[in-house]
Design a protein around this motif. Structure first.
Motif, PDB file in Angstrom:
ATOM      1  N   GLY A  15      10.686  -4.299  -3.831  1.00  0.00           N
ATOM      2  CA  GLY A  15      11.075  -5.638  -3.415  1.00  0.00           C
ATOM      3  C   GLY A  15      10.754  -5.878  -1.948  1.00  0.00           C
ATOM      4  N   ASP A  16      10.432  -4.787  -1.239  1.00  0.00           N
ATOM      5  CA  ASP A  16      10.052  -4.909   0.167  1.00  0.00           C
ATOM      6  C   ASP A  16       8.732  -5.664   0.273  1.00  0.00           C
ATOM      7  OD1 ASP A  16      12.232  -3.320   0.498  1.00  0.00           O
ATOM      8  OD2 ASP A  16      11.116  -1.507   1.026  1.00  0.00           O
ATOM      9  N   ASN A  17       8.504  -6.299   1.382  1.00  0.00           N
ATOM     10  CA  ASN A  17       7.284  -7.077   1.581  1.00  0.00           C
ATOM     11  C   ASN A  17       6.124  -6.147   1.954  1.00  0.00           C
ATOM     12  OD1 ASN A  17       5.549  -9.228   1.875  1.00  0.00           O
ATOM     13  ND2 ASN A  17       6.218  -9.695   3.961  1.00  0.00           N
ATOM     14  N   ARG A  18       5.603  -5.452   0.966  1.00  0.00           N
ATOM     15  CA  ARG A  18       4.506  -4.509   1.184  1.00  0.00           C
ATOM     16  C   ARG A  18       3.367  -4.802   0.214  1.00  0.00           C
ATOM     17  NH1 ARG A  18       5.542  -0.608   5.446  1.00  0.00           N
ATOM     18  NH2 ARG A  18       7.794  -0.498   5.651  1.00  0.00           N
ATOM     19  N   SER A  19       2.219  -4.222   0.481  1.00  0.00           N
ATOM     20  CA  SER A  19       1.042  -4.411  -0.360  1.00  0.00           C
ATOM     21  C   SER A  19       1.278  -3.905  -1.781  1.00  0.00           C
ATOM     22  CB  SER A  19      -0.136  -3.648   0.272  1.00  0.00           C
ATOM     23  OG  SER A  19      -1.148  -3.422  -0.675  1.00  0.00           O
ATOM     24  N   ARG A  20       0.862  -4.710  -2.777  1.00  0.00           N
ATOM     25  CA  ARG A  20       0.999  -4.290  -4.176  1.00  0.00           C
ATOM     26  C   ARG A  20       0.192  -3.026  -4.426  1.00  0.00           C
ATOM     27  NH1 ARG A  20      -1.331  -4.685  -9.198  1.00  0.00           N
ATOM     28  NH2 ARG A  20       0.096  -5.115 -10.944  1.00  0.00           N
ATOM     29  N   LYS A  21      -0.992  -2.924  -3.823  1.00  0.00           N
ATOM     30  CA  LYS A  21      -1.831  -1.732  -4.015  1.00  0.00           C
ATOM     31  C   LYS A  21      -1.139  -0.478  -3.475  1.00  0.00           C
ATOM     32  CE  LYS A  21      -6.507  -3.675  -4.215  1.00  0.00           C
ATOM     33  NZ  LYS A  21      -6.694  -3.421  -5.640  1.00  0.00           N
ATOM     34  N   ALA A  22      -0.406  -0.630  -2.386  1.00  0.00           N
ATOM     35  CA  ALA A  22       0.310   0.520  -1.831  1.00  0.00           C
ATOM     36  C   ALA A  22       1.371   1.005  -2.807  1.00  0.00           C
ATOM     37  CB  ALA A  22       0.940   0.154  -0.486  1.00  0.00           C
ATOM     38  N   TRP A  23       2.100   0.083  -3.421  1.00  0.00           N
ATOM     39  CA  TRP A  23       3.117   0.474  -4.408  1.00  0.00           C
ATOM     40  C   TRP A  23       2.462   1.045  -5.658  1.00  0.00           C
ATOM     41  CZ3 TRP A  23       7.770   1.454  -3.079  1.00  0.00           C
ATOM     42  CH2 TRP A  23       8.372   0.770  -2.016  1.00  0.00           C
ATOM     43  N   LEU A  24       1.318   0.481  -6.041  1.00  0.00           N
ATOM     44  CA  LEU A  24       0.577   0.992  -7.193  1.00  0.00           C
ATOM     45  C   LEU A  24       0.140   2.434  -6.947  1.00  0.00           C
ATOM     46  CD1 LEU A  24      -0.962   0.764  -9.883  1.00  0.00           C
ATOM     47  CD2 LEU A  24      -2.813  -0.365  -8.624  1.00  0.00           C
ATOM     48  N   LEU A  25      -0.396   2.700  -5.764  1.00  0.00           N
ATOM     49  CA  LEU A  25      -0.834   4.051  -5.430  1.00  0.00           C
ATOM     50  C   LEU A  25       0.343   5.024  -5.443  1.00  0.00           C
ATOM     51  CD1 LEU A  25      -2.904   6.123  -4.459  1.00  0.00           C
ATOM     52  CD2 LEU A  25      -2.573   5.263  -2.123  1.00  0.00           C
ATOM     53  N   LEU A  26       1.457   4.628  -4.851  1.00  0.00           N
ATOM     54  CA  LEU A  26       2.636   5.498  -4.813  1.00  0.00           C
ATOM     55  C   LEU A  26       3.157   5.758  -6.221  1.00  0.00           C
ATOM     56  CD1 LEU A  26       4.781   7.043  -3.268  1.00  0.00           C
ATOM     57  CD2 LEU A  26       6.006   4.886  -2.910  1.00  0.00           C
ATOM     58  N   ALA A  27       3.224   4.709  -7.041  1.00  0.00           N
ATOM     59  CA  ALA A  27       3.709   4.868  -8.417  1.00  0.00           C
ATOM     60  C   ALA A  27       2.821   5.827  -9.211  1.00  0.00           C
ATOM     61  CB  ALA A  27       3.762   3.503  -9.113  1.00  0.00           C
ATOM     62  N   TYR A  28       1.525   5.686  -9.051  1.00  0.00           N
ATOM     63  CA  TYR A  28       0.582   6.545  -9.780  1.00  0.00           C
ATOM     64  C   TYR A  28       0.707   7.996  -9.328  1.00  0.00           C
ATOM     65  CZ  TYR A  28      -3.729   7.697 -12.290  1.00  0.00           C
ATOM     66  OH  TYR A  28      -4.660   8.239 -13.154  1.00  0.00           O
ATOM     67  N   MET A  29       0.850   8.205  -8.025  1.00  0.00           N
ATOM     68  CA  MET A  29       1.018   9.559  -7.499  1.00  0.00           C
ATOM     69  C   MET A  29       2.260  10.215  -8.081  1.00  0.00           C
ATOM     70  SD  MET A  29      -1.512  10.299  -5.502  1.00  0.00           S
ATOM     71  CE  MET A  29      -0.788  11.827  -4.955  1.00  0.00           C
TER      72      MET A  29
END
Length: 199
Positions: free
Chosen positions: A53-67
């Protein structure tokens, strides 16, 4: 699962990850880390929390989730580039773009404490890896424990603990990602089966 072994303890009805050995190895204050991917994507270390919910890049959250989801193996640069920029890997300098994205992700994780990002995401032989488990691991393990239990009381206890962990769909904000769709379906079906067995 990962580089370190973390025994699990129940606390407040939810499973948390006891990281004493991890913290001591890295010279960090002993604390607990929670990683939630069911119903929301959030992490908590002590009193600090970050979430999608933080105002961060969707790709950054995608990368973290995948890791985190691929925690049981190391992941090549090529696989991550294809995940983040499908069809565009041949343009520009994707390896540099990936390094920049990891810098952002580690910066997000540093919101949990100094240098946490570098301690949770490691690089070995050119590949990347995440070092810990997350809530869906324990949800699945509790469902399996309940299914294997011979005692009705033990079965019900395991199922109720599993249902307490399930806060909603797997990574709902990334639900359109190709790799998330079958994982989400698996955990949702497991949840429905567990509810039926518990009633």
């Amino acid at each position: 699962h990962g580089i370190f072994n973390f025994p699990l303890f129940a606390a407040g009805g939810n499973f948390i990850y006891w990281m004493k050995d991890f913290m001591e190895v890295w010279g960090m204050e002993t604390s607990t880390l929670q990683v939630r991917m069911l119903g929301q994507f959030a992490m908590r270390l002590g009193e600090r929390r970050i979430g999608d919910g933080d105002n961060r890049s969707r790709k950054a959250w995608l990368l973290l989730a995948y890791m985190i989801y691929c925690r049981s193996r190391s992941i090549t640069q090529e696989e991550l580039i294809d995940l983040l920029w499908p069809g565009d890997a041949g343009s520009g300098k994707p390896a540099n773009a990936l390094k920049t994205m990891f810098h952002r992700v580690r910066g997000m994780l540093d919101g949990l404490g100094d240098s946490v990002g570098r301690k949770l995401i490691i690089r070995q032989h050119g590949n990347y890896a995440w070092t810990l488990r997350f809530d869906a691991d324990d949800f699945e393990a509790l469902c399996q424990k309940g299914a294997a239990a011979k005692d009705d009381g033990e079965r019900l206890e395991s199922y109720l603990k599993a249902l307490d962990l399930y806060k909603g769909d797997f990574l709902p904000k990334l639900s359109s990602e190709t790799w998330v769709i079958p994982v989400n379906a698996f955990f949702h079906n497991l949840y429905v089966q567990t509810v039926r067995k518990t009633i």
